[in-house]
Scaffold this active site. Structure first.
Site, PDB file in Angstrom:
ATOM      1  N   THR A 266       1.363  42.161  39.684  1.00  0.00           N
ATOM      2  CA  THR A 266       0.050  42.799  39.781  1.00  0.00           C
ATOM      3  C   THR A 266      -0.729  42.682  38.476  1.00  0.00           C
ATOM      4  O   THR A 266      -1.937  42.912  38.464  1.00  0.00           O
ATOM      5  CB  THR A 266       0.214  44.271  40.184  1.00  0.00           C
ATOM      6  OG1 THR A 266       1.412  44.747  39.578  1.00  0.00           O
ATOM      7  CG2 THR A 266       0.302  44.439  41.681  1.00  0.00           C
TER       8      THR A 266
ATOM      9  N   GLU B 170       9.656  45.889  29.863  1.00  0.00           N
ATOM     10  CA  GLU B 170       8.194  45.849  29.711  1.00  0.00           C
ATOM     11  C   GLU B 170       7.653  44.428  29.568  1.00  0.00           C
ATOM     12  O   GLU B 170       8.331  43.556  29.035  1.00  0.00           O
ATOM     13  CB  GLU B 170       7.784  46.605  28.438  1.00  0.00           C
ATOM     14  CG  GLU B 170       7.324  48.015  28.660  1.00  0.00           C
ATOM     15  CD  GLU B 170       5.944  48.121  29.313  1.00  0.00           C
ATOM     16  OE1 GLU B 170       5.271  47.083  29.489  1.00  0.00           O
ATOM     17  OE2 GLU B 170       5.547  49.242  29.646  1.00  0.00           O
ATOM     18  N   ASP B 171       6.410  44.239  30.016  1.00  0.00           N
ATOM     19  CA  ASP B 171       5.745  42.946  29.798  1.00  0.00           C
ATOM     20  C   ASP B 171       4.550  43.117  28.869  1.00  0.00           C
ATOM     21  O   ASP B 171       3.729  42.195  28.755  1.00  0.00           O
ATOM     22  CB  ASP B 171       5.269  42.338  31.130  1.00  0.00           C
ATOM     23  CG  ASP B 171       4.084  43.084  31.708  1.00  0.00           C
ATOM     24  OD1 ASP B 171       4.046  44.331  31.605  1.00  0.00           O
ATOM     25  OD2 ASP B 171       3.167  42.429  32.251  1.00  0.00           O
TER      26      ASP B 171
ATOM     27  N   LYS C 243      -2.779  44.845  28.886  1.00  0.00           N
ATOM     28  CA  LYS C 243      -1.543  45.137  29.612  1.00  0.00           C
ATOM     29  C   LYS C 243      -0.946  46.458  29.143  1.00  0.00           C
ATOM     30  O   LYS C 243      -0.792  46.677  27.938  1.00  0.00           O
ATOM     31  CB  LYS C 243      -0.542  43.984  29.456  1.00  0.00           C
ATOM     32  CG  LYS C 243      -0.979  42.747  30.214  1.00  0.00           C
ATOM     33  CD  LYS C 243       0.094  41.677  30.210  1.00  0.00           C
ATOM     34  CE  LYS C 243      -0.367  40.474  31.027  1.00  0.00           C
ATOM     35  NZ  LYS C 243       0.554  39.345  30.869  1.00  0.00           N
TER      36      LYS C 243
ATOM     37  N   LYS D 256       0.440  54.724  26.765  1.00  0.00           N
ATOM     38  CA  LYS D 256       1.141  53.717  25.972  1.00  0.00           C
ATOM     39  C   LYS D 256       0.146  53.211  24.941  1.00  0.00           C
ATOM     40  O   LYS D 256      -1.032  53.085  25.285  1.00  0.00           O
ATOM     41  CB  LYS D 256       1.596  52.542  26.861  1.00  0.00           C
ATOM     42  CG  LYS D 256       2.608  52.926  27.939  1.00  0.00           C
ATOM     43  CD  LYS D 256       2.902  51.716  28.848  1.00  0.00           C
ATOM     44  CE  LYS D 256       3.732  52.129  30.043  1.00  0.00           C
ATOM     45  NZ  LYS D 256       4.013  51.048  31.000  1.00  0.00           N
TER      46      LYS D 256
ATOM     47  N   ASP E  89       8.629  49.280  33.648  1.00  0.00           N
ATOM     48  CA  ASP E  89       7.200  49.192  33.852  1.00  0.00           C
ATOM     49  C   ASP E  89       7.042  48.557  35.243  1.00  0.00           C
ATOM     50  O   ASP E  89       7.993  47.965  35.762  1.00  0.00           O
ATOM     51  CB  ASP E  89       6.596  48.289  32.759  1.00  0.00           C
ATOM     52  CG  ASP E  89       5.143  48.013  32.987  1.00  0.00           C
ATOM     53  OD1 ASP E  89       4.415  48.963  33.331  1.00  0.00           O
ATOM     54  OD2 ASP E  89       4.726  46.845  32.832  1.00  0.00           O
ATOM     55  N   LEU E  90       5.878  48.685  35.837  1.00  0.00           N
ATOM     56  CA  LEU E  90       5.699  48.127  37.187  1.00  0.00           C
ATOM     57  C   LEU E  90       4.914  46.800  37.180  1.00  0.00           C
ATOM     58  O   LEU E  90       5.448  45.750  37.558  1.00  0.00           O
ATOM     59  CB  LEU E  90       4.955  49.149  38.064  1.00  0.00           C
ATOM     60  CG  LEU E  90       4.614  48.679  39.478  1.00  0.00           C
ATOM     61  CD1 LEU E  90       5.866  48.533  40.335  1.00  0.00           C
ATOM     62  CD2 LEU E  90       3.645  49.663  40.143  1.00  0.00           C
ATOM     63  N   ASP E  91       3.660  46.877  36.696  1.00  0.00           N
ATOM     64  CA  ASP E  91       2.785  45.703  36.747  1.00  0.00           C
ATOM     65  C   ASP E  91       3.287  44.613  35.795  1.00  0.00           C
ATOM     66  O   ASP E  91       3.339  44.826  34.589  1.00  0.00           O
ATOM     67  CB  ASP E  91       1.355  46.102  36.331  1.00  0.00           C
ATOM     68  CG  ASP E  91       0.736  47.117  37.285  1.00  0.00           C
ATOM     69  OD1 ASP E  91       0.829  46.907  38.494  1.00  0.00           O
ATOM     70  OD2 ASP E  91       0.171  48.120  36.805  1.00  0.00           O
TER      71      ASP E  91
ATOM     72  N   LYS F 140      -2.167  54.389  38.234  1.00  0.00           N
ATOM     73  CA  LYS F 140      -2.274  55.445  39.241  1.00  0.00           C
ATOM     74  C   LYS F 140      -1.974  54.882  40.624  1.00  0.00           C
ATOM     75  O   LYS F 140      -1.801  55.625  41.579  1.00  0.00           O
ATOM     76  CB  LYS F 140      -3.694  56.038  39.211  1.00  0.00           C
ATOM     77  CG  LYS F 140      -4.005  56.727  37.904  1.00  0.00           C
ATOM     78  CD  LYS F 140      -5.433  57.211  37.876  1.00  0.00           C
ATOM     79  CE  LYS F 140      -5.773  57.674  36.466  1.00  0.00           C
ATOM     80  NZ  LYS F 140      -7.208  57.925  36.292  1.00  0.00           N
ATOM     81  N   ASN F 141      -1.974  53.569  40.728  1.00  0.00           N
ATOM     82  CA  ASN F 141      -1.680  52.925  42.015  1.00  0.00           C
ATOM     83  C   ASN F 141      -0.185  52.652  42.206  1.00  0.00           C
ATOM     84  O   ASN F 141       0.198  52.061  43.224  1.00  0.00           O
ATOM     85  CB  ASN F 141      -2.438  51.595  42.110  1.00  0.00           C
ATOM     86  CG  ASN F 141      -3.943  51.792  42.181  1.00  0.00           C
ATOM     87  OD1 ASN F 141      -4.434  52.469  43.091  1.00  0.00           O
ATOM     88  ND2 ASN F 141      -4.678  51.255  41.221  1.00  0.00           N
TER      89      ASN F 141
ATOM     90  N   SER G 166       4.956  53.587  34.590  1.00  0.00           N
ATOM     91  CA  SER G 166       3.765  52.737  34.663  1.00  0.00           C
ATOM     92  C   SER G 166       2.516  53.560  34.417  1.00  0.00           C
ATOM     93  O   SER G 166       2.415  54.692  34.891  1.00  0.00           O
ATOM     94  CB  SER G 166       3.679  52.100  36.058  1.00  0.00           C
ATOM     95  OG  SER G 166       2.413  51.510  36.251  1.00  0.00           O
ATOM     96  N   ALA G 167       1.569  52.943  33.714  1.00  0.00           N
ATOM     97  CA  ALA G 167       0.285  53.613  33.460  1.00  0.00           C
ATOM     98  C   ALA G 167      -0.583  53.626  34.710  1.00  0.00           C
ATOM     99  O   ALA G 167      -1.628  54.274  34.743  1.00  0.00           O
ATOM    100  CB  ALA G 167      -0.452  52.885  32.341  1.00  0.00           C
TER     101      ALA G 167
HETATM  102  C1  BG6 Z   1      -0.851  49.201  33.774  1.00  0.00           C
HETATM  103  C2  BG6 Z   1      -1.452  47.818  33.709  1.00  0.00           C
HETATM  104  O1  BG6 Z   1       0.412  49.121  34.369  1.00  0.00           O
HETATM  105  O2  BG6 Z   1      -1.679  50.074  34.560  1.00  0.00           O
HETATM  106  C3  BG6 Z   1      -2.897  47.889  33.201  1.00  0.00           C
HETATM  107  O3  BG6 Z   1      -0.681  47.025  32.835  1.00  0.00           O
HETATM  108  C4  BG6 Z   1      -3.693  48.855  34.070  1.00  0.00           C
HETATM  109  O4  BG6 Z   1      -3.454  46.603  33.253  1.00  0.00           O
HETATM  110  C5  BG6 Z   1      -2.999  50.216  34.069  1.00  0.00           C
HETATM  111  O5  BG6 Z   1      -5.018  48.998  33.575  1.00  0.00           O
HETATM  112  C6  BG6 Z   1      -3.738  51.258  34.917  1.00  0.00           C
HETATM  113  O6  BG6 Z   1      -3.676  50.868  36.266  1.00  0.00           O
HETATM  114  P1  BG6 Z   1      -4.542  51.517  37.419  1.00  0.00           P
HETATM  115  O7  BG6 Z   1      -3.908  50.936  38.670  1.00  0.00           O
HETATM  116  O8  BG6 Z   1      -4.361  53.011  37.332  1.00  0.00           O
HETATM  117  O9  BG6 Z   1      -5.948  51.093  37.213  1.00  0.00           O
HETATM  118 MG    MG Z   2       3.050  45.792  32.685  1.00  0.00          MG
END
Ligand code: BG6
Ligand code: MG
Length: 227
Positions: A18, A171-172, A46, A147, A10-12, A119-120, A116-117
């Protein structure tokens, strides 16, 4: 016995902090709507997609009825604020122990993916200087399910050319641990205070406690015992 050949991250909150910035960006929206959220409440956001996160926040105030356009506006605002909060991130924001872990994994020949979910994710990886480290980054826009569905972890393993049981997932989030386990992947949980139905194979409090050799050994032993 399965040999571990891949690592799915996972990323964030795993590679970089983040998760806290996502929280701060949501908190600003929630405050404005008169909805009280704190870090403990935020645990449920999360791993959850942007749209679903907003719905969970709005569910806290059933009389706050917004139309599709207003919701779209809030989603845009949340992301704009989040982008401001990550504008300054650099390799210095990689969480403790992660750079060493990634280096060790690379030289150990493990294939690595990001599930990671967000988009960033590609933007963040670029800012952290990690764009070329991973063999695959699953694009969440191509998924049917979010997820805790296992799809993102299945797709990550597939992109690495591996079976899910040949990978370890990191994962966190509770949603992430459930997704990893339902994908048939051993799971490492980082800093998750309380678990529900789905339990990880290994738990650490913080990323600097992640020791690759030890994790692979424990997971392999566990699989041998459980068959
Ligand atoms: C997940 C985070 O990795 O990405 C969530 O844990 C976040 O908190 C989700 O809402 C979507 O991220 P983004 O950057 O597309 O808004
Ligand atoms: Mg995470």
């Amino acid at each position: 016995m399965n040999e571990i050949k891949g690592l799915v991250f996972d990323l964030d909150g795993v590679i970089t902090d983040t998760a806290e910035r996502h929280y701060l960006a949501w908190k600003r929206i929630a405050d404005r709507l008169g909805i009280a959220i704190d870090r403990e409440w935020n645990e449920r956001l999360k791993g959850i997609s942007r749209t679903e996160s907003l719905e969970l926040i709005l569910a806290e105030k059933p009389d706050c009825l917004l139309d599709a356009e207003e919701k779209e506006q809030l989603l845009k605002e949340k992301n704009a604020h989040y982008l401001e909060l990550i504008a300054e991130i650099t390799a210095a924001d990689i969480l403790p122990g992660i750079s060493d872990l990634l280096e060790e994994a690379k030289s150990g020949g493990y294939r690595m993916a990001i599930a990671s979910a967000s988009k960033n994710a590609p933007l963040i990886l670029e800012r952290l200087g990690l764009s070329t480290v991973f063999d695959a980054v699953v694009d969440p826009e191509t998924l049917t399910y979010n997820k805790p569905h296992p799809e993102i972890f299945e797709r990550a393993a597939q992109a690495l050319g591996l079976e899910t049981h040949e990978c370890i997932g990191f994962e966190d989030s509770l949603a992430g641990i459930e997704g990893i386990k339902r994908a048939g992947m051993p799971a490492v949980a980082i800093g998750i205070p309380v678990f529900g139905e789905w339990l990880p194979d290994i738990e650490v409090a913080v990323t600097k406690d992640l020791k690759l050799e030890e994790i692979v050994r424990k997971v392999t032993m566990k699989e041998r015992v459980e068959g």
